[in-house]
Design a protein around this motif. Structure first.
Motif, PDB file in Angstrom:
ATOM      1  N   ASP A   1      12.022   2.638   5.144  1.00  0.00           N
ATOM      2  CA  ASP A   1      11.566   1.246   5.064  1.00  0.00           C
ATOM      3  C   ASP A   1      12.709   0.312   5.442  1.00  0.00           C
TER       4      ASP A   1
ATOM      5  N   LYS B   1      -2.088  -4.434  15.902  1.00  0.00           N
ATOM      6  CA  LYS B   1      -2.577  -3.202  15.257  1.00  0.00           C
ATOM      7  C   LYS B   1      -3.501  -2.440  16.217  1.00  0.00           C
TER       8      LYS B   1
ATOM      9  N   SER C   1       2.290  -7.409   8.267  1.00  0.00           N
ATOM     10  CA  SER C   1       0.893  -7.279   7.838  1.00  0.00           C
ATOM     11  C   SER C   1       0.163  -8.596   7.575  1.00  0.00           C
TER      12      SER C   1
ATOM     13  N   ILE D   1       0.833  -1.204   0.000  1.00  0.00           N
ATOM     14  CA  ILE D   1       0.000   0.000   0.000  1.00  0.00           C
ATOM     15  C   ILE D   1       0.871   1.260   0.000  1.00  0.00           C
TER      16      ILE D   1
ATOM     17  N   TYR E   1      -1.864 -10.529  14.830  1.00  0.00           N
ATOM     18  CA  TYR E   1      -1.744  -9.349  13.960  1.00  0.00           C
ATOM     19  C   TYR E   1      -2.714  -8.255  14.398  1.00  0.00           C
TER      20      TYR E   1
HETATM   21  P1  NAD Z   1       3.223  -4.872   3.447  1.00  0.00           P
HETATM   22  O1  NAD Z   1       3.524  -6.057   4.319  1.00  0.00           O
HETATM   23  O2  NAD Z   1       3.072  -5.089   1.982  1.00  0.00           O
HETATM   24  O3  NAD Z   1       4.364  -3.764   3.629  1.00  0.00           O
HETATM   25  C1  NAD Z   1       4.877  -3.416   4.878  1.00  0.00           C
HETATM   26  C2  NAD Z   1       6.119  -2.551   4.635  1.00  0.00           C
HETATM   27  O4  NAD Z   1       6.612  -2.134   5.919  1.00  0.00           O
HETATM   28  C3  NAD Z   1       7.254  -3.292   3.935  1.00  0.00           C
HETATM   29  O5  NAD Z   1       7.809  -2.461   2.931  1.00  0.00           O
HETATM   30  C4  NAD Z   1       8.259  -3.545   5.046  1.00  0.00           C
HETATM   31  O6  NAD Z   1       9.601  -3.614   4.585  1.00  0.00           O
HETATM   32  C5  NAD Z   1       8.032  -2.332   5.926  1.00  0.00           C
HETATM   33  N1  NAD Z   1       8.463  -2.536   7.310  1.00  0.00           N
HETATM   34  C6  NAD Z   1       8.215  -3.618   8.101  1.00  0.00           C
HETATM   35  N2  NAD Z   1       8.787  -3.445   9.304  1.00  0.00           N
HETATM   36  C7  NAD Z   1       9.387  -2.212   9.283  1.00  0.00           C
HETATM   37  C8  NAD Z   1      10.132  -1.456  10.213  1.00  0.00           C
HETATM   38  N3  NAD Z   1      10.403  -1.932  11.438  1.00  0.00           N
HETATM   39  N4  NAD Z   1      10.582  -0.223   9.855  1.00  0.00           N
HETATM   40  C9  NAD Z   1      10.327   0.269   8.618  1.00  0.00           C
HETATM   41  N5  NAD Z   1       9.652  -0.414   7.677  1.00  0.00           N
HETATM   42  C10 NAD Z   1       9.182  -1.643   8.009  1.00  0.00           C
HETATM   43  O7  NAD Z   1       1.933  -4.210   4.079  1.00  0.00           O
HETATM   44  P2  NAD Z   1       0.711  -3.481   3.348  1.00  0.00           P
HETATM   45  O8  NAD Z   1      -0.261  -4.504   2.918  1.00  0.00           O
HETATM   46  O9  NAD Z   1       1.239  -2.495   2.386  1.00  0.00           O
HETATM   47  O10 NAD Z   1       0.077  -2.710   4.594  1.00  0.00           O
HETATM   48  C11 NAD Z   1       0.494  -1.401   4.937  1.00  0.00           C
HETATM   49  C12 NAD Z   1      -0.250  -0.970   6.192  1.00  0.00           C
HETATM   50  O11 NAD Z   1      -1.653  -1.022   5.953  1.00  0.00           O
HETATM   51  C13 NAD Z   1       0.003  -1.866   7.408  1.00  0.00           C
HETATM   52  O12 NAD Z   1       0.082  -1.045   8.543  1.00  0.00           O
HETATM   53  C14 NAD Z   1      -1.231  -2.757   7.476  1.00  0.00           C
HETATM   54  O13 NAD Z   1      -1.495  -3.162   8.797  1.00  0.00           O
HETATM   55  C15 NAD Z   1      -2.293  -1.818   6.938  1.00  0.00           C
HETATM   56  N6  NAD Z   1      -3.435  -2.481   6.307  1.00  0.00           N
HETATM   57  C16 NAD Z   1      -3.243  -3.336   5.261  1.00  0.00           C
HETATM   58  C17 NAD Z   1      -4.349  -3.925   4.628  1.00  0.00           C
HETATM   59  C18 NAD Z   1      -4.211  -4.861   3.469  1.00  0.00           C
HETATM   60  O14 NAD Z   1      -5.211  -5.400   2.995  1.00  0.00           O
HETATM   61  N7  NAD Z   1      -3.010  -5.086   2.938  1.00  0.00           N
HETATM   62  C19 NAD Z   1      -5.639  -3.628   5.075  1.00  0.00           C
HETATM   63  C20 NAD Z   1      -5.783  -2.765   6.176  1.00  0.00           C
HETATM   64  C21 NAD Z   1      -4.672  -2.188   6.756  1.00  0.00           C
END
Ligand code: NAD
Ligand code: TDX
Length: 361
Positions: A43, A172, A95, A22, A168
């Motif tokens: 990141d 959150k 995530s 995202i 998870y």
């Molecule tokens: P993702 O797993 O694709 O990406 C997570 C990113 O965070 C990665 O680039 C990773 O390298 C980085 N990261 C992890 N630990 C880190 C740290 N300690 N310091 C810096 N960077 C770090 O996740 P996503 O699907 O893009 O989700 C993004 C956000 O949206 C998350 O907070 C997730 O909880 C929330 N979210 C996601 C969804 C979904 O459907 N994917 C839905 C609701 C909420």
């Protein structure tokens, strides 16, 4: 704790987790759209971080990548000092629910400790700015899973009590509570968004939709947990990023915005639709891929249904999802088919070398 706000005008934005699914879609939208705003992407490049996602913006003058963790206070402090951020958009997290079931501790470390570490640095850096309305803003990206699990009826609303049920969602939920605690105790100007299941370009193929597409392309079995009766509300990531753009600029400080795609489907119906559309895209006879569906053991503690009432963001910020599920799935399949280099690099893990190649580290 709501207070009517006029517009926040970001100058420098710290985006955490911008190499993930995202976050990358957000940067691909925002960097060209706001050329006078500087975006710094912090990141840690876990398995989910992929700099190939950001190829289109990596040389933009208003974009900087920093390899590091939100759990590193000295680094985050130095970035606040160097870039004078007016805004934080916080995506960084572990995530994936199944990973959280196998190993919860990493979720505590990043999602809870990392968020609190980031809040601490924002509070310190913004000490004098916090009293001026709209000068600074912390946007926390969260999930509808914090509200628990629904039966066939009902929807989550902003005032629905928290009832997370997986490691998870518990992590959150804890992060959300800390953001609210910082807003209430220190006056940190924060906005929280809780959205439903996203899908679209650049999603790591551990999540249901890209996993199904990838496995169908390879003619591998597509695992459906339990009977496939669980229900999710699917939100195209471009619609989600449009919502976050609005929240960053116009969201009410102290508020919570629920974001949903108005596209509820059982997992089995979703997988069937997806496989039928894959057949269509590959010019295969309809139904060719359906025999790949394989029912497997259910996820422990599997939440039955999520659904959100997104009326606040529709009413206050005039947002609405632009993708129907069918159009969104067609576009997503087309994206994966025309980005085979991305899929191959993820499948053979060579995406992890992209950092070294691009940044000579
Ligand atoms: P993702 O797993 O694709 O990406 C997570 C990113 O965070 C990665 O680039 C990773 O390298 C980085 N990261 C992890 N630990 C880190 C740290 N300690 N310091 C810096 N960077 C770090 O996740 P996503 O699907 O893009 O989700 C993004 C956000 O949206 C998350 O907070 C997730 O909880 C929330 N979210 C996601 C969804 C979904 O459907 N994917 C839905 C609701 C909420
Ligand atoms: O192989 C699978 N088979 C299957 O039936 C996978 C990976 C999942 N599923 C089911 C479990 C869920 O009911 O499909 C549904 C969707 O699963 P995921 O893609 O893992 O998403 P979910 O667990 O619903 O959580 C997602 O949406 C909310 C994101 O991963 C979270 O980060 C977000 O907060």
């Amino acid at each position: 704790m709501t207070e009517l706000s006029t517009e926040h005008r970001p100058a420098g934005v710290l985006v955490t987790g911008g190499a993930g699914f995202i976050g990358a879609n957000f940067l691909l939208r925002m960097v060209p759209l706001y050329p006078n705003v500087h975006f710094v992407n912090l990141d840690a490049l876990t398995y989910a971080g992929n700099l190939m996602n950001l190829r289109e913006v990596q040389h933009s003058g208003n974009y900087t990548f920093v390899h590091g963790s939100i759990t590193d206070p000295a680094l985050v402090r130095s970035l606040f000092a160097q870039y004078h951020f007016t805004s934080v958009v916080h995506f960084a997290a572990e995530s994936h629910v199944d990973r959280s079931i196998r190993s919860p501790l990493g979720f505590v470390q990043t999602n809870i400790n990392g968020t609190v570490a980031l809040l601490e640095e924002a509070r310190a850096a913004w000490r004098s700015a916090m009293s001026s309305p709209n000068q600074v803003r912390f946007v926390h990206v969260s999930t509808d899973e914090v509200f628990g699990s629904l039966g066939h009826e009902g929807v989550f609303r902003p005032d629905t009590p928290y009832a997370p049920r997986s490691p998870y969602s518990a992590s959150k939920a804890a992060a959300d509570h800390f953001v609210r605690a910082y807003a209430n105790t220190y006056g940190l100007p924060a906005v929280i968004s809780n959205c439903s299941n996203n899908y679209g370009p650049f999603q790591f193929p551990e999540k249901l939709i890209p996993l199904t597409i990838l496995r169908a392309l390879n003619r591998q079995q597509v695992p459906v947990y339990g009977t496939g009766a669980n229900i999710r509300d699917w939100l195209h990531v471009h619609d989600h990023c449009a919502a976050l753009d609005l929240i960053l600029h116009k969201g009410r400080i102290g508020d919570t915005y629920l974001i949903g795609g108005a596209s509820e489907l059982t997992n089995l119906a979703l997988v069937r639709m997806l496989l039928t559309l894959v057949d269509e895209a590959l010019d295969q006879p309809e139904g060719t891929s359906l025999d790949l569906i394989t029912f497997v053991a259910d996820r422990p503690g599997h939440d039955f249904r999520y659904a959100v009432d997104a009326s606040r963001i529709r009413r206050e910020l005039a947002w609405h999802p632009s993708y129907s599920i069918e159009r969104g799935l067609r576009a997503t399949i087309a994206w994966y088919l025309s980005n085979r280099d991305w899929l191959d690099a993820v499948a053979d893990q060579s995406y992890r070398n992209y950092l070294n190649e691009q940044y000579s580290l």
